[in-house]
Enzyme design. Sequence first.
Site, PDB file in Angstrom:
ATOM      1  N   CYS A 166      -8.601 -39.968 -18.632  1.00 42.58           N
ATOM      2  CA  CYS A 166      -9.882 -39.708 -19.281  1.00 42.58           C
ATOM      3  C   CYS A 166     -10.637 -38.561 -18.583  1.00 42.58           C
ATOM      4  CB  CYS A 166     -10.706 -40.985 -19.342  1.00 42.58           C
ATOM      5  SG  CYS A 166     -12.093 -40.904 -20.489  1.00 42.58           S
ATOM      6  N   HIS A 207      -6.528 -44.285 -22.499  1.00 44.05           N
ATOM      7  CA  HIS A 207      -6.588 -45.323 -21.469  1.00 44.05           C
ATOM      8  C   HIS A 207      -5.336 -46.196 -21.481  1.00 44.05           C
ATOM      9  CE1 HIS A 207     -10.858 -44.862 -20.182  1.00 44.05           C
ATOM     10  NE2 HIS A 207     -10.937 -44.276 -21.366  1.00 44.05           N
ATOM     11  N   GLU A 234      -4.487 -48.229 -19.301  1.00 38.66           N
ATOM     12  CA  GLU A 234      -4.822 -49.518 -18.699  1.00 38.66           C
ATOM     13  C   GLU A 234      -5.619 -50.381 -19.672  1.00 38.66           C
ATOM     14  OE1 GLU A 234      -8.685 -47.630 -18.654  1.00 38.66           O
ATOM     15  OE2 GLU A 234      -6.636 -46.920 -18.521  1.00 38.66           O
TER      16      GLU A 234
END
Length: 391
Positions: free
Chosen positions: A274, A364, A366
């Site tokens: 990001c 993202h 994660e």
Amino acid sequence: MAADNKALLVLEDGTVHRGAEYGAVGQTLGEAVFCTAMTGYQETLTDPSYARQIVVATAPQIGNTGWNHEDGESRGSGASGPERDSGKIWVAGYAVRNPTRRVSNWRAKGTLEGELADQGVVGIGGIDTRALVRRLRDNGSMRAGIFSGDALAPEAELLDRVRAQPSMKGLSLVSEVSTAESYTIEPAGPAGTEPRFTVVAVDLGIKTNTPRMFAERGMRVHVVPSTITLDEVRSFDPDGFFLSNGPGDPATAEHEVELTRGVLDAGLPLFGICLGNQLLGRAFGLETYKMKFGHRGINIPVVEDSTGRISITAQNHGFALEGERGAEFDTPFGRGRVSHVCANDGVVEGVELISGRAFSVQYHPEAAAGPHDAAYLFDNFASIMSTTGDK
């Protein structure tokens, strides 16, 4: 939400949406953005990347599953260590269509509205979020305010307050969300498990699940403040270096870009997510720009240029790198290229060194809540670090 207690949401173009108090009562200012995720409102609200933003939920009903003590994403941010309550809400305000009247989830410890009120987050409910989102899509994200209770005033005065706040463009926010002190997350497994790798992770607004993803792969993670120096990074004797997600305009992050260049010069493997992607791109010499309304949701398709592989991803960003799919370019650290783009609009979603020693993605991997299509990137980072030998 008390229907008889009026609240107003005012956009900088003069548009006014009338609704009811939701959460705390008062005034909040920020950039109005919309998130298309149908689930995961707790993870959205606690994501430090949403600092200074008023989030508009496109899902029509919000709050069904209440609020729990496990799903927050703000651990370590703005605090002195890992004891930071992961439930800290970072959004400036919250706008929803139909707040749920009843919570139904076995993990819930309270209501969403109650948590918003307890944390002083001003919201608004009962507004036409479809009309609001259409306006933001057509005209772009803009400055806004939510007003209720004693903060209510003539609409012209409220509009002046909205327009007096700074734009997100040019705003530096990393220092507001970064951890105040370093802390360490040990590898998952029995106590005393030896780490396979050691990673220094710069907290630009890091989410709770990121160190967990590293730990699950046998890595010790030192989460460090954004103000860390290259010498301090070296003192950890790391195998790799990580740049997290975070809020604000990447063009303001001069220290972090210089640190990234120093890490690249030192030859450490580097992974960014990001804001970390934008900083790596800037370290390469690329420019960033503010998007019209950004990408915020959990079902955004991304194409990996070298393989054509498509991943469905979670995203939250209003800035992006300049570039086109497959473009190659010279950097001070070797040849670089655009590695990923968004299938919807062609926005750059990843850059890398062709040598393979540094890479980053705009989305993202994660993700929580969200798809896990891109979790393999953590394994890719481990593979890069393994070229220097396991510890």
